[in-house]
Design a protein around this motif. Structure first.
Motif, short mmCIF file in Angstrom:
data_model
loop_
_atom_site.label_atom_id
_atom_site.label_comp_id
_atom_site.label_asym_id
_atom_site.label_seq_id
_atom_site.Cartn_x
_atom_site.Cartn_y
_atom_site.Cartn_z
N THR A 11 -29.48 -11.14 7.15
CA THR A 11 -29.55 -9.93 6.35
C THR A 11 -30.88 -9.19 6.42
O THR A 11 -30.94 -8.01 6.10
N GLN A 12 -31.96 -9.88 6.83
CA GLN A 12 -33.28 -9.25 6.85
C GLN A 12 -33.90 -9.40 8.23
O GLN A 12 -34.81 -10.18 8.44
N VAL A 13 -33.41 -8.62 9.17
CA VAL A 13 -33.91 -8.67 10.54
C VAL A 13 -34.67 -7.38 10.81
O VAL A 13 -34.15 -6.30 10.59
N SER A 14 -35.91 -7.53 11.27
CA SER A 14 -36.76 -6.37 11.54
C SER A 14 -37.43 -6.53 12.89
O SER A 14 -37.47 -7.61 13.46
N THR A 15 -37.97 -5.42 13.37
CA THR A 15 -38.79 -5.44 14.57
C THR A 15 -40.17 -4.90 14.22
O THR A 15 -40.30 -4.08 13.30
N ARG A 59 -42.64 -17.99 17.70
CA ARG A 59 -41.97 -18.77 18.73
C ARG A 59 -41.38 -17.81 19.75
O ARG A 59 -40.96 -16.71 19.41
N ARG A 60 -41.34 -18.25 20.98
CA ARG A 60 -40.79 -17.40 22.05
C ARG A 60 -39.29 -17.57 22.10
O ARG A 60 -38.76 -18.67 22.09
N LEU A 61 -38.59 -16.44 22.14
CA LEU A 61 -37.14 -16.42 22.24
C LEU A 61 -36.76 -15.65 23.49
O LEU A 61 -37.14 -14.49 23.64
N ARG A 99 -45.75 -13.82 2.47
CA ARG A 99 -45.08 -13.91 1.17
C ARG A 99 -43.64 -14.41 1.26
O ARG A 99 -43.17 -15.07 0.35
N GLN A 100 -42.95 -14.04 2.34
CA GLN A 100 -41.53 -14.40 2.43
C GLN A 100 -41.25 -15.41 3.53
O GLN A 100 -40.10 -15.70 3.83
N LYS A 101 -42.31 -15.92 4.15
CA LYS A 101 -42.17 -16.94 5.20
C LYS A 101 -41.22 -16.49 6.31
O LYS A 101 -40.34 -17.23 6.73
N ALA A 102 -41.42 -15.28 6.78
CA ALA A 102 -40.59 -14.73 7.85
C ALA A 102 -40.72 -15.57 9.11
O ALA A 102 -41.81 -16.07 9.43
N VAL A 103 -39.63 -15.71 9.82
CA VAL A 103 -39.62 -16.37 11.12
C VAL A 103 -39.96 -15.29 12.15
O VAL A 103 -39.30 -14.26 12.21
N VAL A 104 -41.02 -15.52 12.93
CA VAL A 104 -41.46 -14.53 13.92
C VAL A 104 -41.03 -15.00 15.29
O VAL A 104 -41.41 -16.08 15.74
N LEU A 105 -40.23 -14.18 15.96
CA LEU A 105 -39.72 -14.50 17.29
C LEU A 105 -40.21 -13.47 18.29
O LEU A 105 -40.03 -12.26 18.10
N ASP A 106 -40.85 -13.93 19.34
CA ASP A 106 -41.43 -13.09 20.38
C ASP A 106 -40.46 -13.06 21.55
O ASP A 106 -40.13 -14.10 22.11
N VAL A 107 -39.99 -11.88 21.93
CA VAL A 107 -39.00 -11.76 23.01
C VAL A 107 -39.61 -11.33 24.34
O VAL A 107 -38.89 -10.98 25.27
N ARG A 108 -40.93 -11.42 24.45
CA ARG A 108 -41.58 -11.07 25.72
C ARG A 108 -41.43 -12.21 26.72
O ARG A 108 -40.95 -13.29 26.40
N LEU A 116 -38.85 -9.70 14.84
CA LEU A 116 -38.85 -9.75 16.30
C LEU A 116 -40.01 -8.93 16.84
O LEU A 116 -40.33 -7.86 16.34
N VAL A 117 -40.64 -9.48 17.88
CA VAL A 117 -41.82 -8.85 18.46
C VAL A 117 -41.65 -8.74 19.97
O VAL A 117 -41.20 -9.69 20.62
N CYS A 118 -42.01 -7.59 20.51
CA CYS A 118 -42.11 -7.41 21.96
C CYS A 118 -43.43 -6.67 22.22
O CYS A 118 -44.25 -6.56 21.32
#
Length: 150
Positions: free
Chosen positions: A112-116, A67-69, A44-53, A91-93
């Motif tokens: 302003t909208q950063v989540s894990t 995307r991997r970060l 719905r909000q087109k969140a950017v998903v960043l994988d930190v693994r 953010l995903v780990c």
């Protein structure tokens, strides 16, 4: 007054317990979202998903479109953060703990909208959410989804 003197240890234990419950809120700790909340953010909000693994873990299986970060990288120079600082960043780990410090770093950049993802990729797979393997397909600049390149 006698009650307080006779039960001071219970009062201290209650105060310490209460402060431990409030600490994440007061310290601005990372907001954790469930797998279903993450799906809503993505769709719905087109969140950017960043994988930190690690790269190996990422290639073995990651959230579709993520995307991997490298968590130690210069976040602004990575080019992975959206230009719109009000766009959600997820953010995903593996378990939800390694991504928390990165949330703080991204928030300090003005996002302003950063989540894990609570429970990380483990919770995602337990919720039977889809994964993709290997590197994501590169985006073709200038083309909209569903349009063939000319």
């Amino acid at each position: 007054m006698d009650f307080i003197l006779q039960n001071w240890y219970w009062i201290v234990a209650a105060a310490v317990s209460g402060s431990m419950l409030l600490w994440p809120t007061l310290s601005g700790a990372a907001r954790g979202v469930s797998a279903s909340e993450a799906v809503l953010l993505i769709n719905r909000q087109k969140a950017v998903v960043l994988d930190v693994r690690s790269e190996e873990d990422y290639l073995a299986g990651h959230i579709v479109g993520s995307r991997r970060l490298d968590p130690s990288a210069d976040l602004e120079a990575s080019g992975l953060l959206p230009k719109d600082k009000d766009r959600p960043v997820l953010l995903v780990c593996q378990t939800g703990t390694r991504s928390r410090p990165v949330v703080g770093r991204i928030s300090k950049l003005g996002y302003t909208q950063v989540s894990t993802l609570s429970g990380g990729l483990k919770a995602w797979t337990e919720a039977s959410m889809p994964l993709e393997q290997g590197a994501p397909a590169p985006a073709i600049k200038g083309n909209r989804p569903g349009k063939a390149a000319r």
